[in-house]
Enzyme design. Structure first.
Site, PDB file in Angstrom:
ATOM      1  CG  HIS A 107      -2.214   0.506   0.968  1.00  0.00           C
ATOM      2  ND1 HIS A 107      -2.880   0.594  -0.203  1.00  0.00           N
ATOM      3  CD2 HIS A 107      -3.104   0.718   1.685  1.00  0.00           C
ATOM      4  CE1 HIS A 107      -4.174   0.800  -0.091  1.00  0.00           C
ATOM      5  NE2 HIS A 107      -4.451   0.984   0.978  1.00  0.00           N
ATOM      6  CG  ASN A 161      -9.289   4.549   5.205  1.00  0.00           C
ATOM      7  OD1 ASN A 161      -8.561   4.110   4.381  1.00  0.00           O
ATOM      8  ND2 ASN A 161      -9.972   4.019   5.974  1.00  0.00           N
ATOM      9  CG  ASP A 176      -1.869   0.524  -3.527  1.00  0.00           C
ATOM     10  OD1 ASP A 176      -1.869   1.910  -3.141  1.00  0.00           O
ATOM     11  OD2 ASP A 176      -2.513  -0.318  -2.812  1.00  0.00           O
ATOM     12  CG  ASN A 182     -10.565   2.768   1.543  1.00  0.00           C
ATOM     13  OD1 ASN A 182     -11.696   2.813   0.947  1.00  0.00           O
ATOM     14  ND2 ASN A 182     -10.055   1.726   2.303  1.00  0.00           N
TER      15      ASN A 182
END
Length: 242
Positions: free
Chosen positions: A19, A66, A91, A112
């Site tokens: 991530h 987020n 990513d 997100n």
């Protein structure tokens, strides 16, 4: 001026996660191109540098994935950036590891970090999509992206990041094809075509081959060869070879 945003999560715990490949890309660019030291600003880490006449601000949001949009909006408001000035490195599950693609605008595909950016500045920014592969089932995605790249993918990851850094000046200049070509040259370099051609094999007669060839010749051919060895007319005297 341009704003390049790398997505990831702050802290050593997440540093090697799939991530966090957006953070990794910006770190490589900053290190390779002599950007200013990172400093805390806009709820993230910021570094500034130039590619020719183009000033680029690098931003790594530290709001956790987020809430990435909060940091991006703060930087955009300060510098008066529009979405057209912003490129996000993130990513991408739908690309195989090592692949890199560019995209202008569009949806967030459930990412997100992108979802948060959409909420704050809209969808009309550019993206550098960095492939990490897919675990095979959506229920495994959360654990997959929050795991580190395995050792087997470290060389691939290094090549990808180096390619992104190599192509960064072209990206800043708006030369998309040159950027992608720079990445490709690192990830999948062309095979060398300068190798030497092996020497051609020659059929060197062996004693057996010579004997076989001799046996296929007619008596007349043998007689002609015999006379070729000696001058004509033949010398007189007892020393004539027979």
């Amino acid at each position: 001026m341009q704003l390049w945003v790398g997505l990831g999560n702050p802290g050593a715990k997440y540093a090697g996660n799939r991530h966090n490949i957006g953070f990794m890309a910006l770190d490589r660019i900053a290190a390779d191109h002599g950007f200013a030291p990172w400093r805390a600003k806009f709820q993230g880490q910021v570094s500034e540098g130039r590619f020719g006449s183009t000033c680029v601000v690098l931003l790594k949001p530290e709001t956790f994935m987020n809430l990435s949009g909060q940091s991006v909006r703060a930087a955009a408001d300060f510098y008066k950036f529009t979405p057209a000035d912003i490129t996000v490195f993130h990513d991408e599950l739908d690309l195989a590891p090592g692949k890199c693609r560019l995209k202008q605008g569009g949806g967030h595909a459930g990412h997100n970090g992108l979802r948060s950016i959409h909420q704050h500045i809209g969808p009309d920014y550019a993206r550098v999509r960095l492939g990490i592969g897919h675990p095979g089932h959506k229920d495994r995605v959360a654990g997959y992206v929050l795991n580190d790249f395995p050792k087997a993918e470290q060389d691939m990851l290094d090549d990808l990041l180096r390619g992104i850094s190599d192509g960064a000046p072209a990206l800043a200049a708006g030369e998309s094809s040159k950027f992608l070509n720079a990445v490709s040259l690192r990830v999948a370099p062309p095979r060398s075509s300068t190798g030497t051609k092996p020497p051609e094999k020659t059929d060197t007669p062996t004693p057996k081959k010579k004997e076989a060839a001799e046996n296929t010749r007619s008596p007349f051919d043998k007689l002609k060869d015999h006379f070729r060895k000696y001058p004509w007319p033949l010398p007189l005297g007892p020393n004539i070879p027979g």
